[in-house]
Design a protein around this motif. Sequence first.
Motif, PDB file in Angstrom:
ATOM      1  N   ASP A  32       2.540  -4.259  -1.632  1.00 48.53           N
ATOM      2  CA  ASP A  32       3.242  -5.518  -1.407  1.00 48.53           C
ATOM      3  C   ASP A  32       2.723  -6.050  -0.079  1.00 48.53           C
ATOM      4  N   TYR A  33       2.081  -7.212  -0.092  1.00 53.31           N
ATOM      5  CA  TYR A  33       1.443  -7.695   1.128  1.00 53.31           C
ATOM      6  C   TYR A  33       1.861  -9.106   1.465  1.00 53.31           C
ATOM      7  N   GLU A  34       1.676  -9.429   2.745  1.00 54.06           N
ATOM      8  CA  GLU A  34       1.866 -10.779   3.219  1.00 54.06           C
ATOM      9  C   GLU A  34       0.656 -11.146   4.063  1.00 54.06           C
ATOM     10  N   ILE A  35       0.355 -12.433   4.107  1.00 59.03           N
ATOM     11  CA  ILE A  35      -0.718 -12.929   4.959  1.00 59.03           C
ATOM     12  C   ILE A  35      -0.116 -13.970   5.880  1.00 59.03           C
ATOM     13  N   CYS A  36      -0.280 -13.758   7.177  1.00 55.60           N
ATOM     14  CA  CYS A  36       0.246 -14.662   8.194  1.00 55.60           C
ATOM     15  C   CYS A  36      -0.886 -15.076   9.111  1.00 55.60           C
ATOM     16  N   CYS A  37      -0.633 -16.121   9.877  1.00 52.89           N
ATOM     17  CA  CYS A  37      -1.596 -16.514  10.903  1.00 52.89           C
ATOM     18  C   CYS A  37      -0.817 -16.875  12.168  1.00 52.89           C
ATOM     19  N   HIS A  38      -1.485 -16.735  13.295  1.00 52.40           N
ATOM     20  CA  HIS A  38      -0.856 -17.123  14.566  1.00 52.40           C
ATOM     21  C   HIS A  38      -1.830 -18.028  15.313  1.00 52.40           C
ATOM     22  N   PRO A  83      -3.502  11.107  -8.954  1.00 49.23           N
ATOM     23  CA  PRO A  83      -4.373   9.914  -9.071  1.00 49.23           C
ATOM     24  C   PRO A  83      -3.958   9.049 -10.256  1.00 49.23           C
ATOM     25  N   GLY A  84      -3.794   7.761 -10.002  1.00 51.67           N
ATOM     26  CA  GLY A  84      -3.392   6.825 -11.038  1.00 51.67           C
ATOM     27  C   GLY A  84      -1.894   6.675 -11.197  1.00 51.67           C
ATOM     28  N   GLU A  85      -1.121   7.545 -10.595  1.00 47.81           N
ATOM     29  CA  GLU A  85       0.337   7.479 -10.687  1.00 47.81           C
ATOM     30  C   GLU A  85       0.857   6.419  -9.725  1.00 47.81           C
ATOM     31  N   VAL A  86       1.780   5.601 -10.193  1.00 48.40           N
ATOM     32  CA  VAL A  86       2.338   4.528  -9.377  1.00 48.40           C
ATOM     33  C   VAL A  86       3.406   5.110  -8.460  1.00 48.40           C
ATOM     34  N   PRO A  87       3.322   4.854  -7.140  1.00 50.07           N
ATOM     35  CA  PRO A  87       4.360   5.368  -6.237  1.00 50.07           C
ATOM     36  C   PRO A  87       5.695   4.674  -6.487  1.00 50.07           C
ATOM     37  N   MET A  88       6.750   5.295  -6.020  1.00 44.87           N
ATOM     38  CA  MET A  88       8.085   4.752  -6.254  1.00 44.87           C
ATOM     39  C   MET A  88       8.268   3.383  -5.598  1.00 44.87           C
ATOM     40  N   LEU A  89       7.942   3.272  -4.326  1.00 48.48           N
ATOM     41  CA  LEU A  89       8.054   2.005  -3.613  1.00 48.48           C
ATOM     42  C   LEU A  89       6.661   1.553  -3.199  1.00 48.48           C
ATOM     43  N   PRO A  90       6.360   0.270  -3.365  1.00 59.18           N
ATOM     44  CA  PRO A  90       5.030  -0.188  -2.966  1.00 59.18           C
ATOM     45  C   PRO A  90       4.864  -0.162  -1.444  1.00 59.18           C
ATOM     46  N   LYS A  91       3.653   0.100  -1.014  1.00 56.57           N
ATOM     47  CA  LYS A  91       3.343   0.068   0.414  1.00 56.57           C
ATOM     48  C   LYS A  91       3.343  -1.381   0.873  1.00 56.57           C
ATOM     49  N   ARG A  92       3.982  -1.651   1.992  1.00 55.59           N
ATOM     50  CA  ARG A  92       4.044  -3.017   2.533  1.00 55.59           C
ATOM     51  C   ARG A  92       2.974  -3.177   3.598  1.00 55.59           C
ATOM     52  N   ILE A  93       2.127  -4.192   3.416  1.00 59.45           N
ATOM     53  CA  ILE A  93       1.017  -4.437   4.328  1.00 59.45           C
ATOM     54  C   ILE A  93       1.124  -5.873   4.826  1.00 59.45           C
ATOM     55  N   SER A  94       0.922  -6.045   6.115  1.00 58.21           N
ATOM     56  CA  SER A  94       0.945  -7.377   6.702  1.00 58.21           C
ATOM     57  C   SER A  94      -0.410  -7.661   7.332  1.00 58.21           C
ATOM     58  N   PHE A  95      -1.071  -8.715   6.884  1.00 64.11           N
ATOM     59  CA  PHE A  95      -2.359  -9.139   7.430  1.00 64.11           C
ATOM     60  C   PHE A  95      -2.109 -10.367   8.296  1.00 64.11           C
ATOM     61  N   VAL A  96      -2.571 -10.310   9.528  1.00 67.62           N
ATOM     62  CA  VAL A  96      -2.378 -11.418  10.464  1.00 67.62           C
ATOM     63  C   VAL A  96      -3.750 -11.935  10.881  1.00 67.62           C
ATOM     64  N   ALA A 140       5.045 -17.862  16.924  1.00 69.85           N
ATOM     65  CA  ALA A 140       5.009 -16.446  16.553  1.00 69.85           C
ATOM     66  C   ALA A 140       4.019 -16.223  15.414  1.00 69.85           C
ATOM     67  N   TYR A 141       4.243 -16.852  14.286  1.00 72.52           N
ATOM     68  CA  TYR A 141       3.295 -16.798  13.180  1.00 72.52           C
ATOM     69  C   TYR A 141       3.695 -17.801  12.123  1.00 72.52           C
ATOM     70  N   SER A 142       2.745 -18.148  11.294  1.00 68.99           N
ATOM     71  CA  SER A 142       3.005 -18.999  10.131  1.00 68.99           C
ATOM     72  C   SER A 142       2.700 -18.172   8.896  1.00 68.99           C
ATOM     73  N   GLU A 143       3.623 -18.123   7.986  1.00 69.44           N
ATOM     74  CA  GLU A 143       3.464 -17.309   6.791  1.00 69.44           C
ATOM     75  C   GLU A 143       2.670 -18.084   5.745  1.00 69.44           C
ATOM     76  N   LEU A 144       1.551 -17.516   5.312  1.00 68.47           N
ATOM     77  CA  LEU A 144       0.721 -18.140   4.278  1.00 68.47           C
ATOM     78  C   LEU A 144       1.044 -17.585   2.901  1.00 68.47           C
ATOM     79  N   VAL A 145       1.177 -16.265   2.810  1.00 68.74           N
ATOM     80  CA  VAL A 145       1.547 -15.594   1.567  1.00 68.74           C
ATOM     81  C   VAL A 145       2.730 -14.695   1.890  1.00 68.74           C
ATOM     82  N   PRO A 146       3.919 -14.992   1.373  1.00 68.22           N
ATOM     83  CA  PRO A 146       5.086 -14.139   1.681  1.00 68.22           C
ATOM     84  C   PRO A 146       5.060 -12.842   0.871  1.00 68.22           C
TER      85      PRO A 146
END
Length: 110
Positions: free
Chosen positions: A77-83, A25-38, A88-94
């Motif tokens: 690490d996240y991105e926010i897109c809309c369709h 708990p509290g330890e930073v993982p090696m690679l950030p988790k990538r999340i995509s919100f559409v 296909a989609y428009s990227e709002l937050v890369p």
Amino acid sequence: ERRIVDAIAGESSVFKRRAERENRPGEVPMLPKRISFVFDASASMYRYNGMDGRLRRSCEAAVMLMEALRGFEQRFDYEICCHDGERAYSELVPFGKPPADEKERLKVVS
């Protein structure tokens, strides 16, 4: 129970860890988790917004996501897109470029 019986029988690898070590708990993982919100940006979102407020609620959800993930850039690490149903989609937050302040978050939802 089965491990205890195997240990008494002399099995040497009963308690051997076979998985990678989980982060503490509290330890930073090696690679950030990538999340995509559409999000839905179709014409019906605007058309029916007056009746049930769906576009407003969708914008509020996007702002809540950005607020919740602020400060966790090393973990997520996240991105926010809309369709809109046609493209296909428009990227709002890369990926890798979250909005830094309230002004930038307002630009995303407006």
